[in-house]
Design an enzyme around this catalytic site. Sequence first.
Site, PDB file in Angstrom:
ATOM      1  N   CYS A 168       0.808  -1.227   0.000  1.00 27.88           N
ATOM      2  CA  CYS A 168       0.000   0.000   0.000  1.00 27.88           C
ATOM      3  C   CYS A 168       0.837   1.271   0.000  1.00 27.88           C
ATOM      4  O   CYS A 168       0.298   2.375   0.076  1.00 27.88           O
ATOM      5  CB  CYS A 168      -0.954  -0.012   1.193  1.00 27.88           C
ATOM      6  SG  CYS A 168      -2.078  -1.419   1.164  1.00 27.88           S
TER       7      CYS A 168
ATOM      8  N   LYS B  36      -8.821  -0.778  10.308  1.00 24.27           N
ATOM      9  CA  LYS B  36      -8.786  -1.749   9.217  1.00 24.27           C
ATOM     10  C   LYS B  36      -7.944  -2.928   9.683  1.00 24.27           C
ATOM     11  O   LYS B  36      -6.760  -2.774   9.998  1.00 24.27           O
ATOM     12  CB  LYS B  36      -8.162  -1.079   8.002  1.00 24.27           C
ATOM     13  CG  LYS B  36      -8.012  -2.000   6.811  1.00 24.27           C
ATOM     14  CD  LYS B  36      -7.640  -1.187   5.588  1.00 24.27           C
ATOM     15  CE  LYS B  36      -7.253  -2.062   4.422  1.00 24.27           C
ATOM     16  NZ  LYS B  36      -6.843  -1.281   3.261  1.00 24.27           N
TER      17      LYS B  36
ATOM     18  N   ARG C 194      -8.747  -8.565  -3.745  1.00 20.99           N
ATOM     19  CA  ARG C 194      -7.366  -8.471  -4.225  1.00 20.99           C
ATOM     20  C   ARG C 194      -7.231  -9.112  -5.594  1.00 20.99           C
ATOM     21  O   ARG C 194      -6.450  -8.661  -6.424  1.00 20.99           O
ATOM     22  CB  ARG C 194      -6.410  -9.083  -3.206  1.00 20.99           C
ATOM     23  CG  ARG C 194      -6.308  -8.181  -1.989  1.00 20.99           C
ATOM     24  CD  ARG C 194      -5.327  -8.695  -0.970  1.00 20.99           C
ATOM     25  NE  ARG C 194      -5.398  -7.874   0.232  1.00 20.99           N
ATOM     26  CZ  ARG C 194      -4.800  -8.189   1.380  1.00 20.99           C
ATOM     27  NH1 ARG C 194      -4.084  -9.297   1.461  1.00 20.99           N
ATOM     28  NH2 ARG C 194      -4.911  -7.396   2.426  1.00 20.99           N
TER      29      ARG C 194
ATOM     30  N   ARG D   8       0.228  -7.622   5.005  1.00 24.66           N
ATOM     31  CA  ARG D   8       0.000  -6.244   5.420  1.00 24.66           C
ATOM     32  C   ARG D   8      -0.063  -6.099   6.935  1.00 24.66           C
ATOM     33  O   ARG D   8      -0.569  -5.115   7.456  1.00 24.66           O
ATOM     34  CB  ARG D   8      -1.316  -5.741   4.830  1.00 24.66           C
ATOM     35  CG  ARG D   8      -1.372  -5.781   3.317  1.00 24.66           C
ATOM     36  CD  ARG D   8      -2.412  -4.796   2.806  1.00 24.66           C
ATOM     37  NE  ARG D   8      -3.025  -5.189   1.556  1.00 24.66           N
ATOM     38  CZ  ARG D   8      -2.420  -5.182   0.384  1.00 24.66           C
ATOM     39  NH1 ARG D   8      -1.162  -4.848   0.280  1.00 24.66           N
ATOM     40  NH2 ARG D   8      -3.098  -5.530  -0.700  1.00 24.66           N
TER      41      ARG D   8
ATOM     42  N   LYS E 169     -13.529  -2.007   9.103  1.00 25.49           N
ATOM     43  CA  LYS E 169     -13.420  -2.924   7.971  1.00 25.49           C
ATOM     44  C   LYS E 169     -12.570  -4.118   8.376  1.00 25.49           C
ATOM     45  O   LYS E 169     -11.480  -3.896   8.911  1.00 25.49           O
ATOM     46  CB  LYS E 169     -12.774  -2.164   6.811  1.00 25.49           C
ATOM     47  CG  LYS E 169     -12.450  -3.014   5.612  1.00 25.49           C
ATOM     48  CD  LYS E 169     -11.671  -2.220   4.607  1.00 25.49           C
ATOM     49  CE  LYS E 169     -11.051  -3.213   3.651  1.00 25.49           C
ATOM     50  NZ  LYS E 169      -9.920  -2.743   2.953  1.00 25.49           N
TER      51      LYS E 169
HETATM   52  C1  PBG Z   1      -6.980  -1.160  -0.228  1.00 23.77           C
HETATM   53  C2  PBG Z   1      -8.317  -1.782  -0.076  1.00 23.77           C
HETATM   54  C3  PBG Z   1      -8.602  -3.137   0.063  1.00 23.77           C
HETATM   55  C4  PBG Z   1      -9.984  -3.257   0.181  1.00 23.77           C
HETATM   56  C5  PBG Z   1     -10.515  -1.982   0.099  1.00 23.77           C
HETATM   57  N1  PBG Z   1      -9.473  -1.068  -0.042  1.00 23.77           N
HETATM   58  C6  PBG Z   1      -7.674  -4.295  -0.001  1.00 23.77           C
HETATM   59  C7  PBG Z   1      -6.721  -4.536   1.080  1.00 23.77           C
HETATM   60  O1  PBG Z   1      -6.651  -3.868   2.097  1.00 23.77           O
HETATM   61  O2  PBG Z   1      -5.960  -5.461   0.852  1.00 23.77           O
HETATM   62  C8  PBG Z   1     -10.694  -4.560   0.377  1.00 23.77           C
HETATM   63  C9  PBG Z   1     -12.152  -4.524   0.193  1.00 23.77           C
HETATM   64  C10 PBG Z   1     -12.804  -5.849   0.043  1.00 23.77           C
HETATM   65  O3  PBG Z   1     -12.231  -6.917   0.357  1.00 23.77           O
HETATM   66  O4  PBG Z   1     -13.944  -5.847  -0.413  1.00 23.77           O
HETATM   67  N2  PBG Z   1      -6.897  -0.305  -1.306  1.00 23.77           N
END
Ligand code: PBG
Length: 332
Positions: free
Chosen positions: A134, A200, A210, A222, A253
Amino acid sequence: MMNSETPRVRLRRLRENRLLAESLREVSLEPRQLVLPLFVVPGTGVRNPIPGLHGVDHWSVDRVGEGVEQALDAGVKSFILFGLPTKKDPAGSTAWRDDQPVQRALHTLKDRWGDQVHLVSDVCMCEYTDHGHCGLLTEDGRVDNDPSAAMLGRIALSHARAGADTVAPSAMMDGQVAVIRRALDDGGFQSTPIMSYSTKFASAFYGPFRAAAGSAPSFGDRRGYQAPSTNWREAIRESLLDEEEGADILMVKPSLLYMDILSRLREATMLPLACYLVSGEYMMLRHSIAAGALDEERGLLEAHFALRRAGADLIITYAAVEVARLLSRGRP
Ligand code: PBG
């Protein structure tokens, strides 16, 4: 013999009259509270179903309006945009370019619908870096926090210029909210809100996303920058730090597995709360439905009502259009 004064009988009396029960419903769910993710890709004429993510498409910029139109018909007016770039490199250098799918889609949709739509942009680098992390990496392969946060500021500004109403940083760099706030203010976007992915978790439930965004990390994971699922206090602190940095909306999330966090955060802040019913959670519901283990309409509604009950003001969900249609048909 039924004793009409036992507490349970009293509870049931309140449920028997349909209109009375309806007037006593404690939480509501309305299409305006749902946010639909949209995935935009390079090219023209593209509407490709995303494998592994039921009912969700990759759209090219010239066609993404079709997805918006369907959603608007159902009463969904908020969208969050994700994009695949024309090219990935170690620095994610396409992420802030005006000619990339997200920026062009923001521009096109704003042009066509103006304030009829609320456009949120996901601000991250994992779709733009060839290593899938990221942020930028140091020589020894660790995420380099401060330069990455600065990049996120630049990306957020490019989204605001292209027409984003709200920016949603999801990269989890320390200080990213403050850096983005400053970049937006300096760029003349003082009134653009930041919806931070403030809590998150490092989760196995992002798998289908992904694959859709081509953003699985090519090495490592991550866990350095996403929260451990075992720690609820740490998770709340993460959100409160983002509030101090200037976030306008906080987010939890994933959501279905983290409703405890949502309801505790609801008590800990007065900011609006969003939650993200992520791809793996959504597919858990879809696979159950496909296997005949879950009734589609009732199952989808129950999951979304549960998130409202836990304290979410906004729900980002791949089922936004279907749920909105059910609601406008008078369900539940
Ligand atoms: C990162 C991001 C992710 C998701 C939303 N924004 C992927 C991650 O953190 O790996 C995941 C959303 C989902 O699984 O529906 N840009």
